[in-house]
Design an enzyme around this catalytic site. Sequence first.
Site, PDB file in Angstrom:
ATOM      1  N   HIS A 166       0.804  -1.231   0.000  1.00 54.84           N
ATOM      2  CA  HIS A 166       0.000   0.000   0.000  1.00 54.84           C
ATOM      3  C   HIS A 166       0.830   1.272   0.000  1.00 54.84           C
ATOM      4  CE1 HIS A 166      -3.990  -1.865   0.795  1.00 54.84           C
ATOM      5  NE2 HIS A 166      -3.242  -2.800   1.357  1.00 54.84           N
TER       6      HIS A 166
ATOM      7  N   LYS B 170      -8.172  13.841   4.688  1.00 52.79           N
ATOM      8  CA  LYS B 170      -7.299  12.657   4.662  1.00 52.79           C
ATOM      9  C   LYS B 170      -6.307  12.812   5.806  1.00 52.79           C
ATOM     10  CE  LYS B 170      -6.100  13.983   0.364  1.00 52.79           C
ATOM     11  NZ  LYS B 170      -6.286  12.775  -0.394  1.00 52.79           N
ATOM     12  N   ARG B 171      -5.519  11.761   6.104  1.00 49.96           N
ATOM     13  CA  ARG B 171      -4.478  11.919   7.105  1.00 49.96           C
ATOM     14  C   ARG B 171      -3.563  13.098   6.740  1.00 49.96           C
ATOM     15  NH1 ARG B 171      -3.958   7.797  11.163  1.00 49.96           N
ATOM     16  NH2 ARG B 171      -2.122   8.955  11.822  1.00 49.96           N
TER      17      ARG B 171
ATOM     18  N   LYS C 293       1.095  14.426   1.151  1.00 48.13           N
ATOM     19  CA  LYS C 293      -0.251  14.744   0.657  1.00 48.13           C
ATOM     20  C   LYS C 293      -0.427  16.246   0.411  1.00 48.13           C
ATOM     21  CE  LYS C 293      -2.270  10.781   3.173  1.00 48.13           C
ATOM     22  NZ  LYS C 293      -2.906   9.914   2.158  1.00 48.13           N
TER      23      LYS C 293
ATOM     24  N   THR D  82      -8.403   6.752  -1.899  1.00 45.25           N
ATOM     25  CA  THR D  82      -9.762   6.237  -2.038  1.00 45.25           C
ATOM     26  C   THR D  82     -10.762   7.348  -1.736  1.00 45.25           C
ATOM     27  OG1 THR D  82      -9.507   5.350   0.193  1.00 45.25           O
ATOM     28  CG2 THR D  82      -9.333   3.784  -1.632  1.00 45.25           C
TER      29      THR D  82
ATOM     30  N   LYS E 198     -14.457   8.505  -3.416  1.00 44.74           N
ATOM     31  CA  LYS E 198     -15.691   8.828  -2.684  1.00 44.74           C
ATOM     32  C   LYS E 198     -16.199  10.206  -3.064  1.00 44.74           C
ATOM     33  CE  LYS E 198     -13.756   5.989   0.908  1.00 44.74           C
ATOM     34  NZ  LYS E 198     -12.817   6.002   2.059  1.00 44.74           N
TER      35      LYS E 198
HETATM   36  C1  26W Z   1       3.742  -0.004   9.802  1.00 39.14           C
HETATM   37  C2  26W Z   1       3.224   1.375   9.750  1.00 39.14           C
HETATM   38  C3  26W Z   1       2.312   1.565   8.615  1.00 39.14           C
HETATM   39  C4  26W Z   1       0.963   1.652   8.842  1.00 39.14           C
HETATM   40  C5  26W Z   1       0.107   1.826   7.795  1.00 39.14           C
HETATM   41  C6  26W Z   1       2.808   1.658   7.341  1.00 39.14           C
HETATM   42  C7  26W Z   1       1.965   1.834   6.294  1.00 39.14           C
HETATM   43  C8  26W Z   1       0.606   1.925   6.518  1.00 39.14           C
HETATM   44  C9  26W Z   1      -0.340   2.056   5.352  1.00 39.14           C
HETATM   45  C10 26W Z   1       0.309   1.549   4.105  1.00 39.14           C
HETATM   46  C11 26W Z   1      -0.840   3.434   5.189  1.00 39.14           C
HETATM   47  C12 26W Z   1      -2.026   3.499   4.264  1.00 39.14           C
HETATM   48  O1  26W Z   1      -3.144   3.542   4.722  1.00 39.14           O
HETATM   49  N1  26W Z   1      -1.805   3.546   2.949  1.00 39.14           N
HETATM   50  C13 26W Z   1      -2.866   3.905   2.028  1.00 39.14           C
HETATM   51  O2  26W Z   1      -3.535   2.750   1.556  1.00 39.14           O
HETATM   52  C14 26W Z   1      -4.663   3.115   0.776  1.00 39.14           C
HETATM   53  C15 26W Z   1      -5.383   1.846   0.399  1.00 39.14           C
HETATM   54  O3  26W Z   1      -4.661   1.105  -0.516  1.00 39.14           O
HETATM   55  C16 26W Z   1      -4.233   3.921  -0.447  1.00 39.14           C
HETATM   56  O4  26W Z   1      -5.378   4.349  -1.118  1.00 39.14           O
HETATM   57  C17 26W Z   1      -3.396   5.123  -0.025  1.00 39.14           C
HETATM   58  O5  26W Z   1      -2.890   5.782  -1.174  1.00 39.14           O
HETATM   59  C18 26W Z   1      -2.283   4.689   0.880  1.00 39.14           C
HETATM   60  O6  26W Z   1      -1.581   5.819   1.389  1.00 39.14           O
END
Ligand code: 26W
Length: 808
Positions: free
Chosen positions: A353, A544-545, A550, A652, A656
Amino acid sequence: MDKNALSPTDIAGGVDDHLLKTVGVAPAQATPTELMQAVAQVAREQLSRRWVATQARERNEQARRVYYLSMEFLIGRTLGNALAALDLGEGATAAAQQHAQKLEDVADREPDAALGNGGLGRLAACFLDSMATLGLPSFGYGIRYEYGMFAQDIQNGCQVEYPDPWLANGTPWEFPRSGVSYPVRFGGWVEHHGDKALWRNAAEVAAKAHDMVIPGHGTNKVSTLRLWKAVAPAHIDLHAFNTGDYARAAGVKNEYENISWVLYPNDSTPAGRELRLRQEYFFVAASVQDILGRHLEEHGTLANLADKVAMHLNDTHPAIAVAELMRVLCDEHGMAWATAWGITQRVFSYTNHTLMPEALETWPVALMQHVLPRHLEIIFRINQDFLDFAAKFRPGDMGFLARLSLIDESGERRVRMANLSIVGSHKVNGVSALHSDLLVKTIFADFAALWPDRFTNMTNGVTPRRWLAQANPGLAGLLDRTLGAKWRLDLDQLQALRDQRGNAAFREEFMAIKRANKARLAEHIARTTGIAVDPASLFDVQVKRIHEYKRQLLNLLHVVSRYQAILAHPNAGWVPRTVIFAGKAASSYAMAKNIIRLIHDVGQVVNRDPRVAGLLKVVFIPNYGVSVAEVIMPGADLSEQISTAGTEASGTGNMKLALNGALTIGTDDGANIEIRQNVGDDNIFIFGLKTPEVVSLRAAGYQPMRYYESNPQLKQVLDAIAGGAFSPEEPGRYRGLVDSLLWGGDHYLLLADYGTYVETQLRVDALYRQSGEWASRAIANVAGMGAFSSDRTIREYAQQIWGMTPAP
Ligand code: 26W
């Protein structure tokens, strides 16, 4: 569908019955919260029937199942979705009315199940909805966090975090399975007797199953989200201690049970903490036991495991499952290593992701030795076999092998969880076309050279049930009248809306609905921030976060530019705008928190300046989450998707917002590119550097100062922020932030994209002035969003990765 569907009278009776018998209150005196609990109980009964029937059918059919392993499920509220799936909406509305309540207000009393951080967690929730709706035999597996994503409060413009005790009053939606409990072991050492390995663990905790029912729509099938709660083993039971030791006993108990207490509220920076590793192994170990137990019960052998079981890794967080399955097959079931490895690779698949190198999970070898000694041995053995194989591919290329290795030997030795996931899976996918392409060209290039066919793309999607039918009943009603109700299950039907673009009556109705949604959003803004905004203004939304990549800060640079431009040219015919932000910053992410503060400081100045009154407002909606998003998405005119090209894996929220009729202003990044292809170039505002241009600009030596010096408008904006124009009580507050752009390298290239961004915002104004044209393009956006249903995504996963056939 259900022949035994409840009549409105049944529902009203059921609600009163549950008020009396389950909630424990006189029906006539029920508060909205109590009504919510009683309505939920009525739905729960029906879901439970469907659950039992679905389980029985799948057992009988000895179905192949998919198990979606995820540390995060950002479910939000369940009541509205459950009522829609059960077709009980009207009856429940009437039942609420009998108690002089609106169903909407009743549903508002349910706390969000916020068991996730952001995009990845919400994607998992949309996927569960689609798996159930498509009738795929499926389970989600995760952790039953006692505390989910923190609640965000804003004090003096700064983010303050509060715990989220979402279970404090219980939840009507879970089914505790007292009979389903597994031991999970930690620590200790490994003994080898001949070729047998014996793990002498130091500690053990019980994982207890709590199920949430996931209803399918347009089907009686339901799916299960099984969440694990950590419970101290029986010998730590408090009763076993005499009164003097009670406090110590409680402390020991907590040391076990803390595993499922709290979600790590950090997206994209790995926590690196022992408790996080324990969480990952805890839920994986319980899930693997549960899955193998079910398989053995139905088939009596593990030989056909890969024919009946697909396990999906939602990012690398559950990657230890690869080593765990090998351990169970070899150590506990005596399977030969090579046989077990063949099965393991066929069982697992993995989604990446994020490309951000700092987000790739690695664990120190020393920590893994301490927590999971047997797994470390297994990882070393997998690595040895793998590197022997890879060495034949490019003999003598030690750099190649060092990059492929499951162990990073460059400093403190660390286990690379992405490498483990790729080696242990038969398919690896990214989440948008661009992202999947970049994966094989950048971070996973060496693996793609070895195994080109292992890599594929599955562009993300969102569930139209929650993000259109439930969030936007006004638009859903218009669609029903225009197209019929089928779009909920076949989003491609929205295509037919293209013909309505020139229909003046349709446009007018469409925009009236948007206007009502904006009024509802304006009420939410007034209630949560005290700021009055005008629903007639253009609602410009970035939710978003909060993350540097971003580029909320780029948005803010535009806001300040606009503010200054209005002051300089008050009569230039400005389109009134309300710029809306929402999002949480990781508690340890100082820069992100500083950006939240700057948004508030800019808002303080702009919103109080009578010279821009009626032309510009800036608001930050606190505590962004699923329920807040359900209010924001339908009320947006403009969707800000402005990440540096090549950084946002998919996005995503972009889907929406467009699905609810917002036009996108965005970079050529993530799924924006596919949104553009689906809605048409004329119906989206794409600006800025493209990924290859970002790469070459950085390679050539990016100099942000050049943009500052050559663009007077940009200079004026940065000087104002740095000089304290928005923080007069502390003029130096944002000096460091501006310096990080000018002198700190501006890693995300805000200054390089600033010029085209501000220009493009003027084109947005110009289009908004032609209200009929704007309406036509907003409609084109809705019409083009069929491809972004998570039903489409899940069909692709099922057919191309999991080897399953979804319902047509
Ligand atoms: C281990 C720490 C950690 C926690 C969460 C590393 C990475 C993440 C995720 C990858 C963060 C995340 O939510 N990524 C998002 O995933 C969405 C679903 O696929 C994408 O639409 C977003 O672009 C992406 O930032």
